[in-house]
Scaffold this motif. Structure first.
Motif, short mmCIF file in Angstrom:
data_model
loop_
_atom_site.label_atom_id
_atom_site.label_comp_id
_atom_site.label_asym_id
_atom_site.label_seq_id
_atom_site.Cartn_x
_atom_site.Cartn_y
_atom_site.Cartn_z
N ARG A 1 -13.71 -4.41 -1.75
CA ARG A 1 -13.19 -3.52 -2.72
C ARG A 1 -14.10 -3.07 -3.69
O ARG A 1 -13.98 -2.20 -4.51
CB ARG A 1 -12.24 -4.41 -3.49
CG ARG A 1 -10.74 -4.36 -2.33
CD ARG A 1 -9.64 -4.95 -2.93
NE ARG A 1 -8.64 -5.44 -2.15
CZ ARG A 1 -7.89 -6.50 -2.10
NH1 ARG A 1 -7.80 -7.09 -3.32
NH2 ARG A 1 -7.00 -6.63 -1.14
N SER B 1 -4.38 -8.12 -4.76
CA SER B 1 -3.61 -6.81 -4.57
C SER B 1 -2.14 -7.14 -3.99
O SER B 1 -1.77 -8.21 -3.49
CB SER B 1 -4.18 -5.84 -3.62
OG SER B 1 -4.00 -6.16 -2.34
N LYS C 1 -6.42 2.89 -7.08
CA LYS C 1 -5.55 2.57 -5.78
C LYS C 1 -4.19 2.87 -6.10
O LYS C 1 -3.58 2.38 -6.90
CB LYS C 1 -6.12 1.40 -5.08
CG LYS C 1 -7.49 1.49 -4.34
CD LYS C 1 -7.60 0.05 -3.81
CE LYS C 1 -9.06 -0.18 -3.06
NZ LYS C 1 -9.31 0.99 -2.00
N LYS C 2 -3.49 3.29 -4.96
CA LYS C 2 -1.97 3.44 -5.30
C LYS C 2 -1.43 1.79 -5.04
O LYS C 2 -1.86 1.06 -4.18
CB LYS C 2 -1.48 4.10 -3.78
CG LYS C 2 -1.29 5.45 -4.17
CD LYS C 2 -0.95 6.63 -2.95
CE LYS C 2 -1.23 8.14 -3.28
NZ LYS C 2 -0.75 8.88 -2.23
N GLY D 1 -1.76 -0.71 -6.94
CA GLY D 1 -2.61 -1.54 -7.23
C GLY D 1 -2.40 -2.12 -8.82
O GLY D 1 -1.97 -1.23 -9.58
N SER E 1 -4.60 -0.36 -11.18
CA SER E 1 -4.50 0.98 -11.35
C SER E 1 -3.11 1.41 -12.00
O SER E 1 -3.26 2.43 -12.82
CB SER E 1 -4.45 1.43 -9.88
OG SER E 1 -5.98 1.28 -9.43
N THR F 1 -5.79 10.42 -6.75
CA THR F 1 -6.03 8.94 -6.48
C THR F 1 -7.60 9.09 -5.69
O THR F 1 -7.72 9.51 -4.68
CB THR F 1 -5.02 8.28 -5.55
OG1 THR F 1 -3.82 8.34 -5.96
CG2 THR F 1 -5.69 6.91 -5.04
N ASN G 1 -9.29 6.02 -5.25
CA ASN G 1 -9.44 4.78 -4.39
C ASN G 1 -10.74 4.24 -4.75
O ASN G 1 -11.58 3.40 -3.97
CB ASN G 1 -9.76 5.12 -3.18
CG ASN G 1 -8.22 5.33 -2.45
OD1 ASN G 1 -7.13 4.72 -2.78
ND2 ASN G 1 -8.12 6.55 -1.68
N SER H 1 -13.65 5.21 -5.45
CA SER H 1 -14.70 5.77 -4.45
C SER H 1 -15.69 6.73 -5.14
O SER H 1 -15.01 7.64 -5.70
CB SER H 1 -14.01 6.34 -3.24
OG SER H 1 -15.18 6.87 -2.62
#
Length: 329
Positions: free
Chosen positions: A70, A131, A193-194, A196, A199, A221, A223, A225
């Motif tokens: 992650r 998570s 993240k959705k 999370g 988040s 979103t 992620n 990244s």
């Protein structure tokens, strides 16, 4: 290391009084107990009796559980900070800590996980970044077969504590600082993240600020990244006045995209990782002390193993402006 003398001074009581509270003497008032326990919590004091108990042959080991996948784009900086903080503190307490990666246990059910940890004399689990999708680990925590300290995940019980910063407050503060400074109204918010835990908490901070300041917030979103944040920025940044990112890696991706687009938009991140200093521009972010959080998690595990009940611990955070000089000094 914090001593019993430090606790007594902080609480404004005698050393003997602190000793009585630690040993559960009956002739101590509730008010005094509260003062002493608050001082212990604020100073992060771990009694020698706990360290001695943990280092005895009757007490098992502690497993530090991490999901390095992650954090892959941060070159594992955050997990490494957790490992260093936990191991250093465990060494001070003479505690045996092993590192276990989520990939090693991901295919196991609850019973298999239990046998796996018990076979290695594990009695306590420090879990970093649990998570909602980690359903088996959730069941393992709920089984109460192990003492558990959760980092950045909710849950308090007889044998379970959690430790975290106030992500909602921190996101609110860093976003407000950049918006007030640049007088922005149209915001691109790149969330983590959705579903999370972290988040969602950071998103709540952004929603609270938007409601208070009458902002128009366009959310996508990312992620966590760098690449996804870059793509989102390239697509939506021209119509927005500022970019608020729920992680530093996404902020770096956003900043690189803005440089390629040859436009300026204020950008802020979250976490305070050293790579933020190499983004090419000074950026606001939230600084978390991951080493100290992990060290505090070890202290809390020691407390649980000494028979104390679980609790929630909120660690401090700082707002900083990260630039290249900060990571080479």
């Amino acid at each position: 290391m914090v001593s019993i003398r430090d606790v007594a001074k902080h609480a404004g009581v005698a050393i003997s009084t602190v000793s009585k509270v630690l040993n559960n003497y009956p002739n101590v008032s509730e008010k005094t107990k509260q003062k002493v326990n608050e001082a212990i919590q604020e100073l992060g004091f771990v009694p020698n009796s706990i360290a001695s108990a943990l280092s005895s042959k009757q007490t098992g080991r502690v497993a530090l559980l991490l999901d390095v996948n992650r954090h892959a784009q941060t070159v594992d900086e955050i997990p490494m900070q957790y490992i260093v903080g936990a191991i250093n503190r465990a060494k001070e307490l003479n505690v045996d800590v092993i590192t276990v990666f989520f990939t090693m246990i991901r295919e196991m059910d609850v019973e298999e996980m239990t046998r796996y940890f018990q076979s290695q004399s594990i009695e306590g689990l420090i879990i970093c970044g649990l998570s909602k999708q980690d359903t088996v680990l959730h069941k393992l925590v709920q089984s109460e077969r192990f003492k558990v300290v959760l980092i950045d995940a909710p849950g308090v019980g007889e044998h379970t504590s959690n430790i975290h910063i106030d992500h909602t407050k921190a996101q609110y503060e860093v976003a407000k600082e950049i918006i007030m400074q640049h007088k922005c109204k149209r915001i691109l918010y790149i969330a983590g993240k959705k579903n999370g835990y972290v988040s969602e908490e950071r998103m709540q901070g952004m929603k609270k600020l938007a409601a208070e300041m009458g902002l128009t917030v366009f959310t996508r979103t990312g992620n966590f990244s760098e690449l996804e944040a870059r793509k989102i920025t390239l697509q939506y940044a021209r119509r927005r006045e500022a970019i608020i990112c729920a992680s530093d890696m996404m902020a770096i991706g956003a900043m690189k995209a803005l440089i390629d687009m040859d436009i300026f938009r204020p950008v802020c991140g979250f976490d305070g990782i050293s790579l933020m200093g190499y983004a090419g521009k000074q950026m606001h972010t939230v600084k978390q002390d991951f080493r100290q959080i992990a060290a505090k998690a070890v202290d809390e595990m020691a407390r649980l193993m000494n028979g104390q009940k679980g609790q929630e611990i909120i660690m401090p955070h700082k707002l900083i402006r990260m630039e290249y000089q900060d990571v080479i000094s």
